[in-house]
Scaffold this motif. Structure first.
Motif, PDB file in Angstrom:
ATOM      1  N   ALA A   4       0.843  -1.205   0.000  1.00  0.00           N
ATOM      2  CA  ALA A   4       0.000   0.000   0.000  1.00  0.00           C
ATOM      3  C   ALA A   4       0.876   1.251   0.000  1.00  0.00           C
ATOM      4  O   ALA A   4       0.598   2.207  -0.724  1.00  0.00           O
ATOM      5  CB  ALA A   4      -0.945  -0.008   1.201  1.00  0.00           C
ATOM      6  N   GLY A   5       1.934   1.233   0.783  1.00  0.00           N
ATOM      7  CA  GLY A   5       2.855   2.369   0.829  1.00  0.00           C
ATOM      8  C   GLY A   5       3.529   2.620  -0.506  1.00  0.00           C
ATOM      9  O   GLY A   5       3.694   3.764  -0.929  1.00  0.00           O
ATOM     10  N   ARG A   6       3.935   1.547  -1.180  1.00  0.00           N
ATOM     11  CA  ARG A   6       4.568   1.706  -2.496  1.00  0.00           C
ATOM     12  C   ARG A   6       3.577   2.248  -3.527  1.00  0.00           C
ATOM     13  O   ARG A   6       3.925   3.064  -4.370  1.00  0.00           O
ATOM     14  CB  ARG A   6       5.190   0.388  -2.964  1.00  0.00           C
ATOM     15  CG  ARG A   6       6.407  -0.001  -2.143  1.00  0.00           C
ATOM     16  CD  ARG A   6       7.267  -1.067  -2.785  1.00  0.00           C
ATOM     17  NE  ARG A   6       6.564  -2.212  -3.329  1.00  0.00           N
ATOM     18  CZ  ARG A   6       6.150  -3.278  -2.622  1.00  0.00           C
ATOM     19  NH1 ARG A   6       6.354  -3.317  -1.308  1.00  0.00           N
ATOM     20  NH2 ARG A   6       5.560  -4.290  -3.213  1.00  0.00           N
ATOM     21  N   ILE A   7       2.339   1.782  -3.459  1.00  0.00           N
ATOM     22  CA  ILE A   7       1.314   2.280  -4.388  1.00  0.00           C
ATOM     23  C   ILE A   7       1.071   3.768  -4.145  1.00  0.00           C
ATOM     24  O   ILE A   7       1.031   4.564  -5.085  1.00  0.00           O
ATOM     25  CB  ILE A   7       0.008   1.462  -4.252  1.00  0.00           C
ATOM     26  CG1 ILE A   7       0.226   0.044  -4.798  1.00  0.00           C
ATOM     27  CG2 ILE A   7      -1.155   2.160  -4.962  1.00  0.00           C
ATOM     28  CD1 ILE A   7      -0.897  -0.932  -4.485  1.00  0.00           C
ATOM     29  N   ILE A   8       0.943   4.158  -2.897  1.00  0.00           N
ATOM     30  CA  ILE A   8       0.733   5.574  -2.559  1.00  0.00           C
ATOM     31  C   ILE A   8       1.924   6.408  -3.024  1.00  0.00           C
ATOM     32  O   ILE A   8       1.750   7.452  -3.650  1.00  0.00           O
ATOM     33  CB  ILE A   8       0.472   5.738  -1.049  1.00  0.00           C
ATOM     34  CG1 ILE A   8      -0.879   5.117  -0.683  1.00  0.00           C
ATOM     35  CG2 ILE A   8       0.542   7.212  -0.647  1.00  0.00           C
ATOM     36  CD1 ILE A   8      -1.066   4.884   0.793  1.00  0.00           C
ATOM     37  N   PHE A  28      -5.150   3.956   4.212  1.00  0.00           N
ATOM     38  CA  PHE A  28      -5.464   5.211   4.904  1.00  0.00           C
ATOM     39  C   PHE A  28      -4.340   5.671   5.823  1.00  0.00           C
ATOM     40  O   PHE A  28      -3.966   6.843   5.821  1.00  0.00           O
ATOM     41  CB  PHE A  28      -6.764   5.072   5.701  1.00  0.00           C
ATOM     42  CG  PHE A  28      -7.180   6.342   6.368  1.00  0.00           C
ATOM     43  CD1 PHE A  28      -7.796   7.350   5.643  1.00  0.00           C
ATOM     44  CD2 PHE A  28      -6.945   6.543   7.714  1.00  0.00           C
ATOM     45  CE1 PHE A  28      -8.170   8.539   6.252  1.00  0.00           C
ATOM     46  CE2 PHE A  28      -7.318   7.738   8.334  1.00  0.00           C
ATOM     47  CZ  PHE A  28      -7.931   8.730   7.592  1.00  0.00           C
ATOM     48  N   ASP A  29      -3.791   4.756   6.599  1.00  0.00           N
ATOM     49  CA  ASP A  29      -2.765   5.126   7.572  1.00  0.00           C
ATOM     50  C   ASP A  29      -1.482   5.628   6.919  1.00  0.00           C
ATOM     51  O   ASP A  29      -0.679   6.299   7.563  1.00  0.00           O
ATOM     52  CB  ASP A  29      -2.446   3.946   8.493  1.00  0.00           C
ATOM     53  CG  ASP A  29      -3.618   3.587   9.401  1.00  0.00           C
ATOM     54  OD1 ASP A  29      -4.573   4.382   9.514  1.00  0.00           O
ATOM     55  OD2 ASP A  29      -3.578   2.481   9.992  1.00  0.00           O
ATOM     56  N   GLN A  30      -1.276   5.323   5.632  1.00  0.00           N
ATOM     57  CA  GLN A  30      -0.038   5.714   4.954  1.00  0.00           C
ATOM     58  C   GLN A  30      -0.210   6.891   3.997  1.00  0.00           C
ATOM     59  O   GLN A  30       0.769   7.362   3.420  1.00  0.00           O
ATOM     60  CB  GLN A  30       0.537   4.510   4.200  1.00  0.00           C
ATOM     61  CG  GLN A  30       0.916   3.387   5.159  1.00  0.00           C
ATOM     62  CD  GLN A  30       1.550   2.235   4.445  1.00  0.00           C
ATOM     63  OE1 GLN A  30       2.681   2.346   3.976  1.00  0.00           O
ATOM     64  NE2 GLN A  30       0.830   1.130   4.337  1.00  0.00           N
ATOM     65  N   ILE A  31      -1.431   7.352   3.837  1.00  0.00           N
ATOM     66  CA  ILE A  31      -1.674   8.513   2.976  1.00  0.00           C
ATOM     67  C   ILE A  31      -1.219   9.753   3.729  1.00  0.00           C
ATOM     68  O   ILE A  31      -1.722  10.048   4.815  1.00  0.00           O
ATOM     69  CB  ILE A  31      -3.164   8.615   2.585  1.00  0.00           C
ATOM     70  CG1 ILE A  31      -3.577   7.409   1.745  1.00  0.00           C
ATOM     71  CG2 ILE A  31      -3.427   9.918   1.834  1.00  0.00           C
ATOM     72  CD1 ILE A  31      -5.079   7.289   1.527  1.00  0.00           C
ATOM     73  N   ASP A  32      -0.257  10.468   3.164  1.00  0.00           N
ATOM     74  CA  ASP A  32       0.343  11.616   3.838  1.00  0.00           C
ATOM     75  C   ASP A  32      -0.021  12.898   3.100  1.00  0.00           C
ATOM     76  O   ASP A  32       0.741  13.390   2.265  1.00  0.00           O
ATOM     77  CB  ASP A  32       1.854  11.441   3.914  1.00  0.00           C
ATOM     78  CG  ASP A  32       2.536  12.532   4.728  1.00  0.00           C
ATOM     79  OD1 ASP A  32       1.859  13.184   5.550  1.00  0.00           O
ATOM     80  OD2 ASP A  32       3.748  12.736   4.528  1.00  0.00           O
ATOM     81  N   SER A  59      -7.687   2.824  -2.832  1.00  0.00           N
ATOM     82  CA  SER A  59      -8.094   1.763  -1.925  1.00  0.00           C
ATOM     83  C   SER A  59      -8.010   0.398  -2.601  1.00  0.00           C
ATOM     84  O   SER A  59      -7.598   0.277  -3.755  1.00  0.00           O
ATOM     85  CB  SER A  59      -9.533   1.996  -1.447  1.00  0.00           C
ATOM     86  OG  SER A  59      -9.807   1.253  -0.286  1.00  0.00           O
ATOM     87  N   ASN A  60      -8.471  -0.593  -1.872  1.00  0.00           N
ATOM     88  CA  ASN A  60      -8.629  -1.961  -2.355  1.00  0.00           C
ATOM     89  C   ASN A  60     -10.096  -2.329  -2.148  1.00  0.00           C
ATOM     90  O   ASN A  60     -10.480  -2.773  -1.075  1.00  0.00           O
ATOM     91  CB  ASN A  60      -7.695  -2.886  -1.570  1.00  0.00           C
ATOM     92  CG  ASN A  60      -7.933  -4.347  -1.858  1.00  0.00           C
ATOM     93  OD1 ASN A  60      -8.111  -5.142  -0.955  1.00  0.00           O
ATOM     94  ND2 ASN A  60      -7.945  -4.717  -3.116  1.00  0.00           N
ATOM     95  N   ASP A 142       6.012  -3.137 -10.512  1.00  0.00           N
ATOM     96  CA  ASP A 142       6.428  -2.731  -9.170  1.00  0.00           C
ATOM     97  C   ASP A 142       7.952  -2.689  -9.116  1.00  0.00           C
ATOM     98  O   ASP A 142       8.622  -3.664  -9.449  1.00  0.00           O
ATOM     99  CB  ASP A 142       5.879  -3.721  -8.151  1.00  0.00           C
ATOM    100  CG  ASP A 142       6.094  -3.302  -6.714  1.00  0.00           C
ATOM    101  OD1 ASP A 142       6.540  -2.169  -6.462  1.00  0.00           O
ATOM    102  OD2 ASP A 142       5.798  -4.121  -5.830  1.00  0.00           O
ATOM    103  N   GLU A 143       8.498  -1.551  -8.715  1.00  0.00           N
ATOM    104  CA  GLU A 143       9.953  -1.371  -8.733  1.00  0.00           C
ATOM    105  C   GLU A 143      10.670  -2.147  -7.636  1.00  0.00           C
ATOM    106  O   GLU A 143      11.869  -2.311  -7.679  1.00  0.00           O
ATOM    107  CB  GLU A 143      10.329   0.115  -8.651  1.00  0.00           C
ATOM    108  CG  GLU A 143      10.108   0.758  -7.296  1.00  0.00           C
ATOM    109  CD  GLU A 143       8.685   1.243  -7.035  1.00  0.00           C
ATOM    110  OE1 GLU A 143       8.448   1.764  -5.936  1.00  0.00           O
ATOM    111  OE2 GLU A 143       7.822   1.081  -7.902  1.00  0.00           O
ATOM    112  N   LYS A 144       9.939  -2.622  -6.636  1.00  0.00           N
ATOM    113  CA  LYS A 144      10.579  -3.355  -5.541  1.00  0.00           C
ATOM    114  C   LYS A 144       9.818  -4.635  -5.235  1.00  0.00           C
ATOM    115  O   LYS A 144       9.379  -4.827  -4.100  1.00  0.00           O
ATOM    116  CB  LYS A 144      10.643  -2.484  -4.301  1.00  0.00           C
ATOM    117  CG  LYS A 144      11.687  -1.410  -4.361  1.00  0.00           C
ATOM    118  CD  LYS A 144      11.933  -0.856  -2.987  1.00  0.00           C
ATOM    119  CE  LYS A 144      13.117   0.076  -3.052  1.00  0.00           C
ATOM    120  NZ  LYS A 144      13.493   0.579  -1.772  1.00  0.00           N
ATOM    121  N   PRO A 145       9.646  -5.500  -6.227  1.00  0.00           N
ATOM    122  CA  PRO A 145       8.971  -6.744  -5.878  1.00  0.00           C
ATOM    123  C   PRO A 145       9.805  -7.518  -4.876  1.00  0.00           C
ATOM    124  O   PRO A 145      11.026  -7.443  -4.892  1.00  0.00           O
ATOM    125  CB  PRO A 145       8.868  -7.487  -7.213  1.00  0.00           C
ATOM    126  CG  PRO A 145       9.938  -6.903  -8.050  1.00  0.00           C
ATOM    127  CD  PRO A 145      10.130  -5.484  -7.578  1.00  0.00           C
TER     128      PRO A 145
END
Length: 152
Positions: A4-8, A28-32, A59-60, A142-145
């Motif tokens: 989720a953090g990588r997507i954001i 939600f918790d990682q949206i800054d 979201s998912n 994804d750049e960091k699979p």
């Protein structure tokens, strides 16, 4: 960094951001951003009763309600990013919905199957729907699979 953090981080949403399926807060918790909001039917905040316009939705969503989520999202935001199996996008009805609402698919950010997600045989991706988009669809890996399955 979680999926989720990588997507954001990849999409970098700005302005007012809504997570319509907050669940335990993976997104939600990682949206800054300065202003964010959430819905979660199990916590008494039903997305389908939410009518405030926002800049981004990320979201998912539940796959069984994906079409309903996408239709309502396109009434509320100019940018929508949903983590889904990408096959959910390619039905005639959904492509028609996207076109009729004046949206386009800007990017598909392909990711490994998240941990605790059911194996489906279909590719997962964070799909970016954008109001007014008429350009090509960017396909990004994804750049960091990571090895094995990922945590959302």
């Amino acid at each position: 960094l979680s999926l989720a953090g990588r997507i954001i981080r990849h999409f970098n949403p700005q302005g007012v951001v809504l997570d319509p399926c907050k669940g335990d807060g993976a997104f939600f918790d990682q949206i800054d951003v300065q202003e964010k909001d959430w819905c979660e039917v199990s916590q008494g905040r039903d997305f389908f009763e939410y009518n405030r316009r926002v800049d981004w939705i990320i979201s998912n969503p539940p796959y069984s309600l994906f079409r309903k989520f996408l239709l309502h999202s396109m009434d509320l935001a100019k940018n929508i990013v949903y983590l889904i199996t990408v096959n959910h996008v390619w039905t005639k009805a959904r492509m028609r919905d996207i076109k009729e609402k004046g949206f386009g698919i800007k990017e598909i950010y392909c990711v490994d199957t998240p941990k605790n997600f059911p194996p489906s045989g279909f590719q997962y991706g964070a799909v970016h729907f954008r109001k007014g988009w008429k350009g090509d669809i960017r396909l990004t890996l994804d750049e960091k699979p990571q090895q094995g399955r990922l945590e959302i």
